[in-house]
Design a protein around this motif. Structure first.
Motif, PDB file in Angstrom:
ATOM      1  N   ILE A   1      -0.875 -15.129  24.308  1.00  0.00           N
ATOM      2  CA  ILE A   1      -1.285 -13.773  24.695  1.00  0.00           C
ATOM      3  C   ILE A   1      -1.764 -12.911  23.528  1.00  0.00           C
ATOM      4  O   ILE A   1      -2.066 -11.742  23.711  1.00  0.00           O
TER       5      ILE A   1
ATOM      6  N   GLN B   1       1.606  -6.958  34.296  1.00  0.00           N
ATOM      7  CA  GLN B   1       0.416  -7.269  35.085  1.00  0.00           C
ATOM      8  C   GLN B   1       0.742  -8.408  36.025  1.00  0.00           C
ATOM      9  O   GLN B   1       1.353  -9.390  35.634  1.00  0.00           O
TER      10      GLN B   1
ATOM     11  N   TYR C   1      -6.676  -7.018  22.413  1.00  0.00           N
ATOM     12  CA  TYR C   1      -7.608  -6.325  23.296  1.00  0.00           C
ATOM     13  C   TYR C   1      -6.994  -5.039  23.825  1.00  0.00           C
ATOM     14  O   TYR C   1      -7.602  -3.964  23.752  1.00  0.00           O
ATOM     15  N   TYR C   2      -5.798  -5.121  24.377  1.00  0.00           N
ATOM     16  CA  TYR C   2      -5.184  -3.938  24.976  1.00  0.00           C
ATOM     17  C   TYR C   2      -4.841  -2.875  23.940  1.00  0.00           C
ATOM     18  O   TYR C   2      -4.947  -1.678  24.220  1.00  0.00           O
TER      19      TYR C   2
ATOM     20  N   GLN D   1      -4.969 -11.065  24.242  1.00  0.00           N
ATOM     21  CA  GLN D   1      -4.742  -9.948  25.163  1.00  0.00           C
ATOM     22  C   GLN D   1      -4.074  -8.778  24.447  1.00  0.00           C
ATOM     23  O   GLN D   1      -4.431  -7.623  24.675  1.00  0.00           O
TER      24      GLN D   1
ATOM     25  N   ILE E   1       1.279  -6.365  29.411  1.00  0.00           N
ATOM     26  CA  ILE E   1       0.832  -7.693  29.850  1.00  0.00           C
ATOM     27  C   ILE E   1       1.856  -8.309  30.804  1.00  0.00           C
ATOM     28  O   ILE E   1       1.499  -8.864  31.843  1.00  0.00           O
TER      29      ILE E   1
ATOM     30  N   ALA F   1       2.070  -3.310  24.212  1.00  0.00           N
ATOM     31  CA  ALA F   1       1.052  -4.214  24.760  1.00  0.00           C
ATOM     32  C   ALA F   1       1.696  -5.401  25.483  1.00  0.00           C
ATOM     33  O   ALA F   1       1.254  -5.787  26.571  1.00  0.00           O
TER      34      ALA F   1
END
Length: 189
Positions: free
Chosen positions: A13, A40, A19-20, A16, A37, A33
């Motif tokens: 991850i 989600q 990115y977040y 991700q 994740i 973050a």
């Protein structure tokens, strides 16, 4: 490569997380973050694809290395044969002699599993699981052992089959690792 953050393997991850952190100003820390994740929900299609892949992986195995710990925290590992029932891939069943030393450790519920790698290097691991006794007798799982673990039924005497108690291992999540992939699946109840 594997990367651990607060004792959690997060290599899958990291993209991700980055990115977040960049795209969402409300997320200020790595912990924020990761929590985002984790919260989600995977799409139904993605979950079904992962679940089908996991089912196919599990069909390649019939033994695991089961690790437990006693009341003092002393670890112990042993190889066990397991079966699945009703095409439920994250609940595995195994029998054991009620006098076996591992029974008291299993009753504590502290356990982890590791599947020895296939010839392709595929393995499944988990320490997010429940281990518990179930009310099945060995005869309730005998047909599954006959079909899924060749030779197992012949290795037990009639008396041993009658004495066996059955445990379930219910995986909450599992890692699927190979030389080329590392992914985690969390099972929806």
């Amino acid at each position: 490569m594997q990367f651990y953050y607060h004792q959690r393997e997060i290599s899958q991850i990291i993209p991700q997380i980055l990115y977040y952190l960049e795209a969402n100003p409300a997320l200020e820390t790595i912990d924020d973050a990761i929590a985002y994740i984790d919260n989600q929900t995977a799409s139904s299609e993605t979950y079904q694809n992962n679940l089908n892949a996991f089912r196919n992986y599990v069909k390649q195995f019939n033994t695991i290395l089961l690790s437990t710990a006693d009341e003092q925290g002393q670890p112990s590992s042993r190889q066990i044969s397991f079966v699945t029932l009703n095409d439920v891939p994250n609940i595995w069943y195994f029998g054991t002699d009620p006098e076996a030393p591992k029974v008291s450790e299993l009753d504590l519920g502290r356990a982890a599993i590791y599947m020895l790698p296939t010839s392709e290097g595929l393995r499944i691991t988990s320490n997010r699981l429940k281990v518990y006794r179930i009310q099945y007798s060995f005869s309730d799982v005998a047909a599954a052992y006959q079909a899924q673990v060749p030779g197992y039924m012949e290795s037990l005497s009639k008396a041993e089959k009658e004495r066996e108690i059955i445990f379930a291992i219910e995986l909450e999540s599992a890692r699927i690792d190979s030389r080329l992939q590392n992914k985690e699946i969390t099972f929806i109840k």
